[in-house]
Scaffold this motif. Sequence first.
Motif, PDB file in Angstrom:
ATOM      1  N   ASN A   5      43.882  44.198  38.157  1.00 32.78           N
ATOM      2  CA  ASN A   5      42.741  43.570  37.285  1.00 32.78           C
ATOM      3  C   ASN A   5      41.584  43.942  37.359  1.00 32.78           C
ATOM      4  O   ASN A   5      40.485  45.023  38.887  1.00 32.78           O
ATOM      5  N   GLN A  32      37.060  41.621  37.859  1.00 30.97           N
ATOM      6  CA  GLN A  32      36.220  41.153  37.110  1.00 30.97           C
ATOM      7  C   GLN A  32      34.975  41.576  37.485  1.00 30.97           C
ATOM      8  O   GLN A  32      34.649  42.682  37.510  1.00 30.97           O
ATOM      9  N   TYR A  76      31.186  39.994  38.064  1.00 28.63           N
ATOM     10  CA  TYR A  76      30.785  38.784  38.923  1.00 28.63           C
ATOM     11  C   TYR A  76      29.015  39.389  38.204  1.00 28.63           C
ATOM     12  O   TYR A  76      28.037  40.137  38.102  1.00 28.63           O
ATOM     13  N   HIS A 114      31.585  34.371  40.930  1.00 27.08           N
ATOM     14  CA  HIS A 114      32.708  35.603  39.364  1.00 27.08           C
ATOM     15  C   HIS A 114      32.204  34.779  37.954  1.00 27.08           C
ATOM     16  O   HIS A 114      31.883  33.785  38.120  1.00 27.08           O
ATOM     17  N   LEU A 157      38.005  36.817  34.706  1.00 21.90           N
ATOM     18  CA  LEU A 157      38.559  38.147  35.625  1.00 21.90           C
ATOM     19  C   LEU A 157      40.234  38.799  34.759  1.00 21.90           C
ATOM     20  O   LEU A 157      40.129  38.176  34.071  1.00 21.90           O
ATOM     21  N   ARG A 186      43.640  40.834  33.318  1.00 24.80           N
ATOM     22  CA  ARG A 186      45.018  41.380  34.129  1.00 24.80           C
ATOM     23  C   ARG A 186      45.009  43.161  33.267  1.00 24.80           C
ATOM     24  O   ARG A 186      44.415  42.943  32.418  1.00 24.80           O
ATOM     25  N   PHE A 236      27.820  43.272  38.060  1.00 26.27           N
ATOM     26  CA  PHE A 236      29.021  43.856  38.779  1.00 26.27           C
ATOM     27  C   PHE A 236      29.982  43.429  37.855  1.00 26.27           C
ATOM     28  O   PHE A 236      30.432  42.672  38.143  1.00 26.27           O
ATOM     29  N   LEU A 278      37.868  44.420  46.543  1.00 24.73           N
ATOM     30  CA  LEU A 278      37.554  45.312  45.763  1.00 24.73           C
ATOM     31  C   LEU A 278      36.560  46.240  46.283  1.00 24.73           C
ATOM     32  O   LEU A 278      36.080  46.516  47.023  1.00 24.73           O
TER      33      LEU A 278
END
Lengths: 113, 115
Positions: free
Chosen positions: A31, A33, A35, A45, A48, A50, A88, A101
Motif C-alpha cells: 500500500n 499512504q 500524510y 493521515h 491510503l 492499496r 509526504f 514506513l
Amino acid sequence: SQQGEEDPQALSIQEGENATMNCSYKTSINNLQWYRQNSGRGLVHLILIRSNEREKHSGRLRVTLDTSKKSSSLLITASRAADTASYFCATDAGGSNTGKLIFGQGTTLQVKP
Amino acid sequence: EAGVTQFPSHSVIEKGQTVTLRCDPISGHDNLYWYRRVMGKEIKFLLHFVKESKQDESGMPNNRFLAERTGGTYSTLKVQPAELEDSGVYFCASSWRDGPGDGYTFGSGTRLTVV
C-alpha cells in the motif's frame, strides 16, 4: 533500500487552484499512504491506497497509483489557504506489511489567499 | 478516543545532556513506532514495538538512543548524550495491528533542539 521520492519539492499556488504532487518508489508495495504535516504539528493521515487499487477519492483529494511505473500522485482540488502544509508519501517497507514506513522527503505546498 | 500523545512538544538541551521523550499510544494499540525527521531530510523509521517487545530496531542510529516500553503501554526514547545532529522532530505512531490498516495515527511530535 526503498526510498520514496516526491516532486515537486515546493509548490506555490493561488487559492482555488488545483495542486498535484507526485511520488515515486523503488520496490514492491502492499500500500501507499499520503500524510500531511502542518507547520509545527504532527503527521495527519490523509489517504491510503492499496496495491490493487488505481484511484481513490476522499473529499477534495484524489490519489492515483501506477504500480507498473512505481508512482503515485496526490491531487488537491479547489485548494484553500488551510491546505498549506508539507505532504509526504509513505510506503510499507518492501511489501513486508510489518508496519515500517518509508517516507519521501515531502512536498511543501503554499496556498496563497 | 484520545489520540497519540507525545511530550514534551519542544525540548532545547545542550550537547552532552540527556533528554527523554515520551509517547502515549492510543489505548489498546499493541504496535508503537518511533520516527524522526532531521531538518530538511525525510522522515525515517527508528523502531517498532509490539507490546513491550522490540520488533524492529533497525533504524536506531547508534547506542546513544535507548527506547523502552514498560508494560506495553507508553514508550520512552532517551538520547544520552545528545549530539547536535540529533536535532529534529521525533514522531510516534500507534496501530492495533501489524501494518497500517487504514493508516497510522501519529502524535504531534517532539521538536528536539540540541545546542
